[in-house]
Enzyme design. Structure first.
Site, PDB file in Angstrom:
ATOM      1  N   ARG A   1      42.044  35.223  47.096  1.00 30.65           N
ATOM      2  CA  ARG A   1      42.518  34.046  46.339  1.00 30.65           C
ATOM      3  C   ARG A   1      43.823  33.477  46.892  1.00 30.65           C
ATOM      4  NH1 ARG A   1      40.645  35.867  40.186  1.00 30.65           N
ATOM      5  NH2 ARG A   1      38.488  35.194  40.463  1.00 30.65           N
TER       6      ARG A   1
ATOM      7  N   ASP B   1      44.967  36.520  37.047  1.00 34.24           N
ATOM      8  CA  ASP B   1      43.849  35.580  37.214  1.00 34.24           C
ATOM      9  C   ASP B   1      44.298  34.112  37.095  1.00 34.24           C
ATOM     10  OD1 ASP B   1      42.224  37.762  37.580  1.00 34.24           O
ATOM     11  OD2 ASP B   1      41.567  37.833  35.494  1.00 34.24           O
TER      12      ASP B   1
ATOM     13  N   ARG C   1      33.872  44.750  27.388  1.00 34.93           N
ATOM     14  CA  ARG C   1      34.215  46.044  26.787  1.00 34.93           C
ATOM     15  C   ARG C   1      33.534  46.236  25.442  1.00 34.93           C
ATOM     16  NH1 ARG C   1      38.051  44.557  30.369  1.00 34.93           N
ATOM     17  NH2 ARG C   1      39.475  46.108  31.285  1.00 34.93           N
TER      18      ARG C   1
ATOM     19  N   GLY D   1      33.173  42.397  38.968  1.00 31.16           N
ATOM     20  CA  GLY D   1      33.992  43.561  39.312  1.00 31.16           C
ATOM     21  C   GLY D   1      34.229  44.448  38.100  1.00 31.16           C
TER      22      GLY D   1
ATOM     23  N   GLN E   1      41.142  47.508  35.663  1.00 35.17           N
ATOM     24  CA  GLN E   1      39.796  48.016  35.948  1.00 35.17           C
ATOM     25  C   GLN E   1      39.861  49.482  36.360  1.00 35.17           C
ATOM     26  OE1 GLN E   1      38.095  45.220  38.730  1.00 35.17           O
ATOM     27  NE2 GLN E   1      37.768  43.687  37.128  1.00 35.17           N
TER      28      GLN E   1
ATOM     29  N   ARG F   1      37.236  30.895  39.480  1.00 34.33           N
ATOM     30  CA  ARG F   1      38.596  30.433  39.157  1.00 34.33           C
ATOM     31  C   ARG F   1      39.110  29.416  40.191  1.00 34.33           C
ATOM     32  NH1 ARG F   1      39.262  33.007  34.564  1.00 34.33           N
ATOM     33  NH2 ARG F   1      38.520  35.146  34.492  1.00 34.33           N
TER      34      ARG F   1
HETATM   35  O1  SPQ Z   1      35.480  41.212  36.777  1.00 34.92           O
HETATM   36  P1  SPQ Z   1      36.094  40.563  37.971  1.00 34.92           P
HETATM   37  O2  SPQ Z   1      35.055  39.991  38.858  1.00 34.92           O
HETATM   38  O3  SPQ Z   1      37.017  41.481  38.723  1.00 34.92           O
HETATM   39  O4  SPQ Z   1      36.969  39.335  37.398  1.00 34.92           O
HETATM   40  C1  SPQ Z   1      38.336  38.912  37.492  1.00 34.92           C
HETATM   41  C2  SPQ Z   1      38.315  37.368  37.178  1.00 34.92           C
HETATM   42  O5  SPQ Z   1      39.008  36.583  37.789  1.00 34.92           O
HETATM   43  O6  SPQ Z   1      37.588  37.030  36.233  1.00 34.92           O
HETATM   44  C3  SPQ Z   1      39.005  39.204  38.826  1.00 34.92           C
HETATM   45  F1  SPQ Z   1      38.504  38.671  39.836  1.00 34.92           F
HETATM   46  O7  SPQ Z   1      39.142  39.447  36.437  1.00 34.92           O
HETATM   47  C4  SPQ Z   1      39.599  40.810  36.348  1.00 34.92           C
HETATM   48  C5  SPQ Z   1      41.108  40.856  36.465  1.00 34.92           C
HETATM   49  O8  SPQ Z   1      41.571  40.308  37.665  1.00 34.92           O
HETATM   50  C6  SPQ Z   1      39.163  41.326  35.000  1.00 34.92           C
HETATM   51  C7  SPQ Z   1      39.885  42.555  34.576  1.00 34.92           C
HETATM   52  C8  SPQ Z   1      39.373  43.354  33.453  1.00 34.92           C
HETATM   53  O9  SPQ Z   1      38.633  42.818  32.604  1.00 34.92           O
HETATM   54  O10 SPQ Z   1      39.744  44.545  33.372  1.00 34.92           O
HETATM   55  C9  SPQ Z   1      41.052  42.980  35.193  1.00 34.92           C
HETATM   56  C10 SPQ Z   1      41.640  42.290  36.354  1.00 34.92           C
HETATM   57  O11 SPQ Z   1      41.302  42.997  37.531  1.00 34.92           O
HETATM   58  P2  SPQ Z   1      42.189  44.248  38.058  1.00 34.92           P
HETATM   59  O12 SPQ Z   1      41.538  44.678  39.329  1.00 34.92           O
HETATM   60  O13 SPQ Z   1      43.551  43.693  38.272  1.00 34.92           O
HETATM   61  O14 SPQ Z   1      42.143  45.277  37.039  1.00 34.92           O
END
Ligand code: SPQ
Length: 428
Positions: A342, A311, A24, A91, A167, A384
């Site tokens: 997971r 996570d 961010r 993601g 996200q 992870r």
């Molecule tokens: O970025 P990415 O690949 O989705 O990474 C993960 C992780 O384990 O590092 C999820 F697989 O973290 C996300 C987290 O699960 C990072 C994140 C964020 O920075 O906003 C939010 C979470 O995802 P979500 O879908 O619950 O918003």
């Protein structure tokens, strides 16, 4: 890679910078006006995907080895990429960029690796479409590659979120800050709030009351200096290792303790872990954590806690295999759409080591304590899961072979070295 049984963990460790905040910081730097200086940036694969994406969009980003400097020229300073942008395994990068790029007036295509290209994007695209965004993906879940046809106008949104996801929320916020009028978002459960916090830090306005968010646009943000605290999601693996390996005693320095991320500390406290939180740094919301080995009791985890430790659930599942009683984790169906499923990855890999663990529709049931045995296991390409299995190996009765160990570099390139530095201080 062969992983050995652990000696007690001792000593101190500065855990790497927070991944969510590092992403961010680059994004806000790019869309703000003026220089943003980022101290303690996480140089892991996922965050480098965000840096690469903004460089492709014409933003100048310099790394002098100490700090990252982003030359922000506002949303209007972004320019079309000459080719589709590869965001690797991240993601966060792809989902937040869909909101951020929905009003550029130009077209951008984003794609990822095999894992990312199987993660659903409809959860982000559907609300953005309501705001007037035009984004295409493939199949019913709108998988990547996604093509964002940047519009000239966006409408505000009044939206009740269907999933508890930072996200999705952040993608909507990046669009809402560019839309003319006031958007109103209600979260399903409170998720990590780094985007909301950073809007304020970069001079913007947002009002948050419990699960309700109001934000008006369009807003102009201003670049700033930002220091990223350590990542509690990375610290979690050492907290678990020191808790499980007899006679351990470690200090984890400068760990971010934003309350939307500290679910693991609350759960471990209930399970009987010995974690002391000290020297709070208010500005960075960071603390030192002192962790000692402890005997654990089973627990139940559900509801509003889930997004605050989403996570950490694979490592909590491992901890539960060594806790007395039956641990039940529910409301965690989001785990199925991460880098791997997971729930399945945790159950199937830990079962290879003898754990008494089963998958449910929305979580896990784990009976403990159960001895863990030597085995060949795999990260399945999920950072992870790889780090959780390294901790499992510390309490196994023989060597564990970890396949696809390189996946840890997605969030923590120096993970195995940092783990051995804590293990080797005893001289073993
Ligand atoms: O970025 P990415 O690949 O989705 O990474 C993960 C992780 O384990 O590092 C999820 F697989 O973290 C996300 C987290 O699960 C990072 C994140 C964020 O920075 O906003 C939010 C979470 O995802 P979500 O879908 O619950 O918003």
């Amino acid at each position: 890679m062969e992983l050995k049984k652990g000696a007690p963990l001792t000593g101190e460790l500065m855990v790497p910078a927070d991944k969510s905040i590092s992403h961010r910081a680059v994004m806000f730097g790019a869309i703000s006006h003026g220089k943003t200086i980022i101290k303690n940036f996480l140089r892991a694969q996922d965050c480098m995907s965000t840096v690469h994406a903004f460089e492709s969009l014409g933003v100048s980003i310099e790394d002098d080895g100490q700090v990252i400097t982003v030359e922000g020229k506002g949303f209007e300073g972004l320019s079309p990429s000459t080719e589709p942008i590869n965001v690797g395994n991240s993601g966060t990068t792809i989902r937040l960029l869909m909101g951020l790029l929905s009003k550029t007036g130009f077209e951008t295509t984003l794609f990822g690796d095999d894992s990312l290209n199987k993660r659903p994007m409809d959860r982000v695209i559907d609300p953005l479409k309501e705001m007037g965004a035009v984004i295409e993906g493939s199949g019913p879940s709108l998988f990547p590659p996604v093509t964002i046809k940047g519009q000239h106008v966006l409408k505000p949104i009044d939206h009740q979120m269907a999933v508890a996801s930072a996200q999705v929320k952040s993608a909507i916020l990046f669009a809402a800050i560019q839309a003319k009028g006031t958007s109103h978002i209600i979260e399903k459960e409170r998720s990590r709030n780094h985007t909301e916090e950073m809007i304020k830090q970069f001079g913007g306005e947002i009002s948050v009351s419990g699960k309700e968010i109001f934000i008006s646009g369009p807003q102009k943000l201003v670049g700033k200096e930002i220091t990223v605290p350590g990542d509690i999601s990375s610290a979690a693996f050492f907290i678990a290792a020191a808790t499980l390996v007899k006679d351990s005693s470690i200090t984890l320095k400068n760990v971010g303790v934003n309350p939307t991320r500290t679910g693991i500390l609350e759960v471990l406290d209930k399970m009987g872990a010995k974690i002391k939180v000290c020297s709070y740094d208010k500005i960075n919301q960071a603390c030192d954590l002192q962790v000692e080995a402890a005997n654990l009791l089973a627990t139940t985890i559900s509801g509003e806690l889930i997004p605050r430790l989403i996570d950490e659930l694979p490592i909590i599942a491992l901890l539960s295999t060594q806790a007395k009683g039956t641990t039940i984790i529910s409301d965690a169906q989001e785990l199925k759409v991460k880098e791997t499923n997971r729930i399945d990855a945790t159950v199937e890999e830990l079962k290879k080591m003898g754990a008494d663990i089963e998958a449910t529709e929305d979580g896990l049931i784990i009976h403990g304590p159960t001895p863990l045995h030597k085995a060949t296991v795999s990260s399945r390409g999920d950072h992870r899961i790889g780090m959780m299995l390294q901790v499992a190996a510390l309490v196994a009765d023989g060597p564990v072979i970890l396949q696809k160990s390189e996946a840890v570099a997605i969030s923590y390139p120096n993970f195995f070295n940092d783990m051995s530095s804590l293990l080797s201080e005893t001289g073993e």
